[in-house]
Design a protein around this motif. Sequence first.
Motif, PDB file in Angstrom:
ATOM      1  N   GLU A 193       1.026  -1.482  -0.222  1.00 51.10           N
ATOM      2  CA  GLU A 193       0.295   0.243   0.063  1.00 51.10           C
ATOM      3  C   GLU A 193       0.972   1.649   0.212  1.00 51.10           C
ATOM      4  O   GLU A 193       0.472   2.449  -0.181  1.00 51.10           O
ATOM      5  CB  GLU A 193      -1.178  -0.332   1.077  1.00 51.10           C
ATOM      6  N   THR A 216       2.669   3.184  -4.898  1.00 49.90           N
ATOM      7  CA  THR A 216       1.916   3.529  -6.432  1.00 49.90           C
ATOM      8  C   THR A 216       2.881   3.363  -7.864  1.00 49.90           C
ATOM      9  O   THR A 216       3.468   3.241  -7.992  1.00 49.90           O
ATOM     10  CB  THR A 216       1.102   5.064  -6.769  1.00 49.90           C
ATOM     11  N   GLY A 217       1.714   2.570  -8.600  1.00 48.39           N
ATOM     12  CA  GLY A 217       2.492   2.568 -10.161  1.00 48.39           C
ATOM     13  C   GLY A 217       2.683   1.347  -9.821  1.00 48.39           C
ATOM     14  O   GLY A 217       3.008  -0.078  -9.408  1.00 48.39           O
ATOM     15  N   ARG A 277       6.002   6.074  -4.035  1.00 49.68           N
ATOM     16  CA  ARG A 277       5.799   6.022  -2.933  1.00 49.68           C
ATOM     17  C   ARG A 277       4.566   7.100  -2.720  1.00 49.68           C
ATOM     18  O   ARG A 277       4.393   7.970  -4.497  1.00 49.68           O
ATOM     19  CB  ARG A 277       6.390   6.406  -1.881  1.00 49.68           C
ATOM     20  N   LYS A 278       3.616   6.358  -2.415  1.00 47.19           N
ATOM     21  CA  LYS A 278       2.137   7.590  -3.271  1.00 47.19           C
ATOM     22  C   LYS A 278       2.102   8.497  -2.199  1.00 47.19           C
ATOM     23  O   LYS A 278       1.205   9.495  -3.069  1.00 47.19           O
ATOM     24  CB  LYS A 278       1.085   6.623  -1.301  1.00 47.19           C
TER      25      LYS A 278
END
Length: 116
Positions: free
Chosen positions: A54, A57-58, A84-85
């Motif tokens: 979690e 991203t991507g 990272r998010k």
Amino acid sequence: MSTRKAVVEKYLEGFRRGDHDMILSCLTDDVVWDMYGYTTLQGRRAFAAEIDNEAFTGHPTITVDSLVEEGDTVVAAGGGSAVRKDGDVLHFRFADVFHFDGDLVGRLETYQVNLG
């Protein structure tokens, strides 16, 4: 390319694409994943949960510098990056040691150094 090296390439391509089925198809049901300095997981279900990280991203960028095979073992060494998010980019170097049970990975040892 040997059959086992092809499995390792398929596994890594699964991470590049974010294709969990492709990744999991390379593993035995009771696979053990030792991520040194982090954790040890056992079984496909635990493996699947970890690849759904979690914090990111991507899909990661992964490059392989070398694949070395001896007996039932293939070592992949390379590097990559992941976003990272929060937008920061994690750059890393890795060496993954794939231990095969037949034509599937039964144990994976991950050595990863995060560069920032």
